[in-house]
Design a protein around this motif. Structure first.
Motif, PDB file in Angstrom:
ATOM      1  N   GLU A 476       0.782  -1.097   0.056  1.00 59.61           N
ATOM      2  CA  GLU A 476      -0.093   0.082  -0.028  1.00 59.61           C
ATOM      3  C   GLU A 476       0.854   1.299   0.074  1.00 59.61           C
ATOM      4  OE1 GLU A 476      -2.462   1.629   3.541  1.00 59.61           O
ATOM      5  OE2 GLU A 476      -4.012   0.251   2.173  1.00 59.61           O
ATOM      6  N   THR A 477       1.998   0.973   0.365  1.00 61.24           N
ATOM      7  CA  THR A 477       3.046   2.428   0.580  1.00 61.24           C
ATOM      8  C   THR A 477       3.570   2.988  -0.627  1.00 61.24           C
ATOM      9  OG1 THR A 477       4.999   1.045   0.970  1.00 61.24           O
ATOM     10  CG2 THR A 477       3.541   1.740   3.041  1.00 61.24           C
ATOM     11  N   PRO A 484      -2.401  11.943   1.326  1.00 59.38           N
ATOM     12  CA  PRO A 484      -1.575  13.071   1.907  1.00 59.38           C
ATOM     13  C   PRO A 484      -0.974  12.574   3.327  1.00 59.38           C
ATOM     14  CG  PRO A 484      -3.508  14.074   1.280  1.00 59.38           C
ATOM     15  CD  PRO A 484      -3.720  12.439   1.105  1.00 59.38           C
ATOM     16  N   GLU A 485      -1.650  11.702   4.057  1.00 55.91           N
ATOM     17  CA  GLU A 485      -1.440  11.314   5.497  1.00 55.91           C
ATOM     18  C   GLU A 485      -0.597   9.950   5.352  1.00 55.91           C
ATOM     19  OE1 GLU A 485      -5.636   9.803   4.529  1.00 55.91           O
ATOM     20  OE2 GLU A 485      -4.706  11.495   4.568  1.00 55.91           O
ATOM     21  N   GLY A 486      -0.385   9.641   4.075  1.00 58.89           N
ATOM     22  CA  GLY A 486       0.470   8.172   3.725  1.00 58.89           C
ATOM     23  C   GLY A 486      -0.270   7.120   3.531  1.00 58.89           C
TER      24      GLY A 486
END
Length: 578
Positions: A476-477, A484-486
């Motif tokens: 997912e990264t 915006p928050e990762g």
């Protein structure tokens, strides 16, 4: 009203138009737009008298559509090829009714291989199809066969070629303009009594005044009929530039001006023969800016559409209208003299000929000379200009094509002609377009990739992958759509476009049901909503279905359960958006 804005005058009540075909059935008289007549004697064509008479009838009927002798000459020359072909056959036909499909096939085979030959075939076919004896049967079918479109060999100038042509024309016209401008100032000074009487400039001014009024400098006639320039020592020589060229353009200088005008405005060569002097008026709110109204005559446009008006503004040295200002200045003395010698004459493109009293005028489609003045630019002038400057061939057609492709829009022609005749066949346009085509192809490829399944197919779930609604996520990264928050910020449906997505058989039933529901939405939504919201998702599912196979996909539909239905429903409502 006529095309030039004059009120049309009705002919007398007893007026009758003479038929084009003479009583002998062999001579056809073609009257051009200017009212000049030209006879075509079909006894000069090869073949029997009956064949000649039949062709004369067809030629006469067709001639009613022509406004120029050039059209008649073109058809006449191509008919000569046809009658010569028939006369050389082993058994020449006595009349058109004796033509056979075999003869027409041989005629076609002789000419269909070249661009010129295709033009010959089309012209002769148009005539033959008017004959009722050839209107049906196998001969009619042979005449109706499609004639392939020829590949255009006419190309625009490359940038280096264009610069060479323009530089040549600019140098010649600029030199002539400066010469005429300098002598005009001298003439005006003489007329205003600003010169000392008896001085060299005063004496030249006196000669210039006579030159402006007659078109020539004083000459001496010798006993043998030859003439010599008087005062040639005072004038600096006997050449045209030192004598009558002081106030008038030569024919080659006028051709240079026409080359520059074609590059600027893409006008055809024939336009210059009949272009009236532009009218001028100050532009609104401006004192130093002048707008010219130029009337352009385009014969090939068809009746009722021959004339158009173009507004050209001179707002400074680099504006398009500056060339028109210079053209008016360079031709001013010629136009004034022409109006004096032949009242009513008002043509822009005027030059002084060296052949005074002997100027041939065989082309009745062009304006008659007003000795010693000629008007417009002939094809011979254009070819001679190019040959004189080592350029090869008339520059006007290529120059016009260059301007049209440079502007990228129709100029005095239709959009269809612009694309089919000027743009698509042009090699320079094709070369310049390669980058555009490459960019478009890459963009299309990117769009195509955007609507296919972008993930991986797996045989079974991987415990290290995260579970999502439509697929398993390997990382997912590294999402293409980071939040915006990762992490991933994409809608769950976009998982099917991500390379991190893995689809295994346990997901097939839910995806098959989702595809089925999207097809149901297509029938109830408007096009705009469908295209923007759901189209790409359905295309990815279609691609995934092809990868999985019809049989496995059908089996998956049979396994759809309540969980699949509920989650798909939430997806479609947007309740599962991240």
């Amino acid at each position: 009203m006529s095309g030039r804005g004059r009120r049309a005058v009705l002919p007398p009540a007893d007026h009758r138009t003479e038929p084009p075909l003479a009583p002998d059935g062999l001579v056809v008289t073609v009257v051009n737009k200017a009212g000049h007549k030209k006879e075509f004697d079909f006894a000069e064509q090869a073949g029997s008298e009956s064949l000649q008479r039949s062709l004369a009838v067809l030629f006469a009927a067709r001639s009613r559509r022509w406004s120029s002798h050039l059209s008649a000459d073109t058809v006449w020359d191509k008919l000569k090829l046809f009658t010569k072909f028939l006369a050389e056959l082993e058994d020449p036909p006595d009349d058109l009714g004796d033509l056979t499909p075999a003869v027409l096939k041989r005629w076609r085979a002789r000419h269909v291989g070249t661009n010129h030959g295709k033009g010959v075939l089309r012209t002769v076919r148009l005539l033959l199809q008017q004959d009722p004896r050839l209107a049906e049967g196998l001969v009619a079918e042979e005449l109706a066969r499609r004639i392939p479109t020829g590949k255009s060999k006419k190309q625009s100038y490359g940038e280096a070629e264009r610069k060479q042509v323009l530089l040549t024309a600019q140098r010649q016209f600029r030199s002539a303009l400066l010469r005429i401008r300098e002598n005009t100032r001298l003439l005006e000074s003489w007329r205003s009594d600003a010169l000392a009487e008896g001085s060299r400039d005063w004496r030249i001014g006196q000669i210039l005044d006579r030159l402006a009024g007659t078109g020539d400098v004083p000459r001496t006639v010798f006993p043998g009929g030859q003439t010599g320039v008087r005062n040639h020592g005072l004038l600096g020589g006997s050449s045209a530039e030192k004598t009558w060229g002081r106030l008038f353009l030569t024919r080659t200088e006028l051709t240079s001006l026409a080359v520059l005008l074609t590059d600027q405005f893409s006008w055809n060569l024939s336009v210059y023969d009949r272009m009236p002097t532009p009218s001028t008026r100050p532009s609104a709110g401006e004192t130093s800016v002048v707008t010219y109204q130029v009337q352009v005559e385009k014969r090939r446009t068809g009746g009722g559409h021959w004339f158009s008006t173009e507004n050209i503004t001179d707002s400074g040295a680099d504006s398009p209208g500056r060339l028109m200002t210079q053209a008016l200045e360079a031709t001013a003395h010629g136009r004034i003299l022409a109006a004096r010698l032949a009242p009513g004459t008002d043509l822009l493109m005027v030059a002084r000929t060296t052949q005074t009293g002997r100027e041939p005028h065989q082309d009745m489609d062009r304006p008659r000379p007003v000795d010693p003045l000629v008007f417009g630019v002939s094809l011979d002038d254009a070819k001679g200009w190019a040959k004189r400057h080592g350029l090869g061939g008339s520059p006007f057609e290529r120059q016009r094509r260059t301007t049209v492709t440079r502007e990228g829009r129709p100029l005095q022609h239709s959009q269809g002609t612009h694309e089919s005749v000027y743009v698509l066949p042009d090699e320079h346009v094709q070369t310049a377009s390669q980058g555009v085509f490459e960019t478009g192809a890459l963009e299309a490829f990117g769009q195509a990739r955007a609507v296919v399944f972008g993930g991986q197919l797996a045989e079974e779930p991987d415990p290290s992958h995260d579970d999502t609604v439509v697929a398993d996520c390997s990382d997912e990264t590294t999402s293409p759509w980071p939040a915006p928050e990762g992490g991933c910020g994409a809608d769950f449906l976009l998982c099917l476009a991500c390379e991190n997505a893995y689809v295994h058989p346990a997901r097939h039933s839910r995806l098959a049901h989702l595809r089925q529901q999207l097809h149901g939405l297509r029938s109830v939504l408007d096009d705009r909503t469908w295209e923007s919201r759901w189209r790409d998702h359905l295309l990815r599912l279609d691609d995934l279905r092809e990868k999985i196979g019809d049989s496995a996909w059908g089996a998956a539909l049979a396994r759809v359960d309540d969980t699949d239905r509920a989650l798909v429903q939430l997806l479609l409502k947007g309740d599962l958006a991240r």
